[in-house]
Design an enzyme around this catalytic site. Structure first.
Site, PDB file in Angstrom:
ATOM      1  N   GLY A 133       0.841  -1.188   0.000  1.00  0.00           N
ATOM      2  CA  GLY A 133       0.000   0.000   0.000  1.00  0.00           C
ATOM      3  C   GLY A 133       0.877   1.238   0.000  1.00  0.00           C
ATOM      4  O   GLY A 133       2.000   1.205   0.513  1.00  0.00           O
ATOM      5  N   GLN A 185       2.942   9.843   1.325  1.00  0.00           N
ATOM      6  CA  GLN A 185       4.275   9.247   1.463  1.00  0.00           C
ATOM      7  C   GLN A 185       5.225   9.614   0.327  1.00  0.00           C
ATOM      8  O   GLN A 185       6.424   9.434   0.442  1.00  0.00           O
ATOM      9  CB  GLN A 185       4.169   7.721   1.547  1.00  0.00           C
ATOM     10  CG  GLN A 185       3.502   7.232   2.823  1.00  0.00           C
ATOM     11  CD  GLN A 185       3.313   5.739   2.794  1.00  0.00           C
ATOM     12  OE1 GLN A 185       2.367   5.242   2.200  1.00  0.00           O
ATOM     13  NE2 GLN A 185       4.246   5.013   3.402  1.00  0.00           N
ATOM     14  N   CYS A 242       5.428  -0.466   7.217  1.00  0.00           N
ATOM     15  CA  CYS A 242       5.126   0.747   6.460  1.00  0.00           C
ATOM     16  C   CYS A 242       6.371   1.132   5.676  1.00  0.00           C
ATOM     17  O   CYS A 242       7.479   1.091   6.210  1.00  0.00           O
ATOM     18  CB  CYS A 242       4.744   1.857   7.434  1.00  0.00           C
ATOM     19  SG  CYS A 242       4.400   3.431   6.629  1.00  0.00           S
ATOM     20  N   LEU A 243       6.188   1.519   4.420  1.00  0.00           N
ATOM     21  CA  LEU A 243       7.339   1.887   3.591  1.00  0.00           C
ATOM     22  C   LEU A 243       8.061   3.120   4.138  1.00  0.00           C
ATOM     23  O   LEU A 243       9.219   3.346   3.809  1.00  0.00           O
ATOM     24  CB  LEU A 243       6.907   2.119   2.141  1.00  0.00           C
ATOM     25  CG  LEU A 243       6.420   0.854   1.414  1.00  0.00           C
ATOM     26  CD1 LEU A 243       5.935   1.189   0.015  1.00  0.00           C
ATOM     27  CD2 LEU A 243       7.511  -0.201   1.375  1.00  0.00           C
ATOM     28  N   HIS A 258      -4.807   1.719   7.344  1.00  0.00           N
ATOM     29  CA  HIS A 258      -3.422   2.207   7.463  1.00  0.00           C
ATOM     30  C   HIS A 258      -3.160   3.324   6.446  1.00  0.00           C
ATOM     31  O   HIS A 258      -2.622   4.381   6.790  1.00  0.00           O
ATOM     32  CB  HIS A 258      -2.464   1.019   7.240  1.00  0.00           C
ATOM     33  CG  HIS A 258      -1.006   1.364   7.250  1.00  0.00           C
ATOM     34  ND1 HIS A 258      -0.117   0.819   8.144  1.00  0.00           N
ATOM     35  CD2 HIS A 258      -0.274   2.184   6.440  1.00  0.00           C
ATOM     36  CE1 HIS A 258       1.096   1.317   7.911  1.00  0.00           C
ATOM     37  NE2 HIS A 258       1.027   2.138   6.885  1.00  0.00           N
ATOM     38  N   GLU A 259      -3.566   3.102   5.195  1.00  0.00           N
ATOM     39  CA  GLU A 259      -3.297   4.097   4.145  1.00  0.00           C
ATOM     40  C   GLU A 259      -4.162   5.349   4.330  1.00  0.00           C
ATOM     41  O   GLU A 259      -3.711   6.462   4.073  1.00  0.00           O
ATOM     42  CB  GLU A 259      -3.505   3.493   2.755  1.00  0.00           C
ATOM     43  CG  GLU A 259      -2.634   2.277   2.427  1.00  0.00           C
ATOM     44  CD  GLU A 259      -1.150   2.471   2.722  1.00  0.00           C
ATOM     45  OE1 GLU A 259      -0.657   3.611   2.624  1.00  0.00           O
ATOM     46  OE2 GLU A 259      -0.486   1.478   3.059  1.00  0.00           O
ATOM     47  N   HIS A 318      -2.539   7.709   6.686  1.00  0.00           N
ATOM     48  CA  HIS A 318      -1.501   8.550   6.081  1.00  0.00           C
ATOM     49  C   HIS A 318      -2.097   9.841   5.516  1.00  0.00           C
ATOM     50  O   HIS A 318      -1.513  10.913   5.647  1.00  0.00           O
ATOM     51  CB  HIS A 318      -0.793   7.815   4.933  1.00  0.00           C
ATOM     52  CG  HIS A 318       0.280   6.865   5.376  1.00  0.00           C
ATOM     53  ND1 HIS A 318       1.375   7.259   6.107  1.00  0.00           N
ATOM     54  CD2 HIS A 318       0.434   5.536   5.165  1.00  0.00           C
ATOM     55  CE1 HIS A 318       2.165   6.199   6.328  1.00  0.00           C
ATOM     56  NE2 HIS A 318       1.609   5.137   5.770  1.00  0.00           N
TER      57      HIS A 318
END
Ligand code: NI
Length: 167
Positions: free
Chosen positions: A46, A51, A91-92, A133-134, A137
Site C-alpha cells: 500500500g 508518502q 510501512c514503507l 493504514h493508508e 496517512h
C-alpha cells in the site's frame, strides 16, 4: 513511468493532511501509475500519496501475491467499521520495522476511482487493515501513533539502529 521518493519517518511532511482531489485528468492517472510502480518496486502492499510528498487524498494498494488486486482509492471516506483485529503492520516510511496494531476488522468505504466515478465496497481482515493504514496517512497519521508510548519508543529505537546499520 517513474519511481517516486518515499518520505521516511520522522519527516514532518508525513504529518500533512491531504486535500481532496478535484481534477481527474491525465496528470492524476500518471501519478497513480507512478505510485503503483513505486509501491511494487519497494516492495510494498500500500502507498498513500502523502508518502511521496503529494498531499492529495489518493492511495493505491495491492495485497495479492501476483499484482492481481490493484486498487486505487481517491477521496476515500470510511462509512462504517465493525469488530476488531490485531495485525502485524509495516510501512514503507518505516523500513524494516513491524508492530502489532489494533484496528477495525471490517470497514465499508466510499471513494472515487481514477475517472472520478463513485465506488463503494466492504473489506475485512488484512485488506481492511491496509485501507485503514493508508487512510491514516492521508490524515497525517502513521501506524506507530496507535501504539503505547513505551512500545513506540522501543520501535523507534530499533528504526534508528537499522538506519545506522545500513548507513
Ligand atoms: Ni504506511
Amino acid at each position: 513511468m517513474a519511481l517516486l521518493t518515499i518520505l521516511e519517518f520522522p519527516d514532518p511532511r508525513l504529518r500533512t493532511k491531504a486535500q481532496p482531489v478535484t481534477v481527474f485528468d491525465a496528470q492524476l492517472k500518471q501519478l497513480v501509475a507512478d505510485m503503483f510502480e513505486t509501491m511494487y518496486a519497494a516492495p510494498g502492499v500500500g502507498l498513500a500519496a502523502t508518502q511521496v510528498n503529494v498531499h492529495q487524498q489518493l492511495l493505491v494498494m495491492d495485497m495479492s501475491e501476483d499484482k492481481s488486486d490493484a486498487r486505487v482509492l481517491i477521496n476515500p471516506r470510511l462509512l462504517e467499521k465493525s469488530g476488531e483485529q490485531i495485525f502485524q503492520e509495516g510501512c514503507l516510511s518505516f523500513p524494516g520495522i513491524y508492530a502489532d496494531v489494533e484496528r477495525a476488522l471490517r470497514v465499508k468505504v466510499a471513494a472515487q476511482d481514477v475517472d472520478g466515478k463513485h465506488i463503494e465496497f466492504e473489506v475485512e481482515g488484512p485488506l481492511a487493515v491496509c485501507v485503514q493504514h493508508e487512510m491514516d496517512h492521508l490524515a497525517g497519521k502513521v501506524f506507530v501513533d496507535h501504539l503505547s508510548s513505551l512500545k513506540r519508543s522501543l520501535l523507534l529505537k530499533k528504526l534508528d539502529k537499522k538506519r545506522k546499520q545500513s548507513a
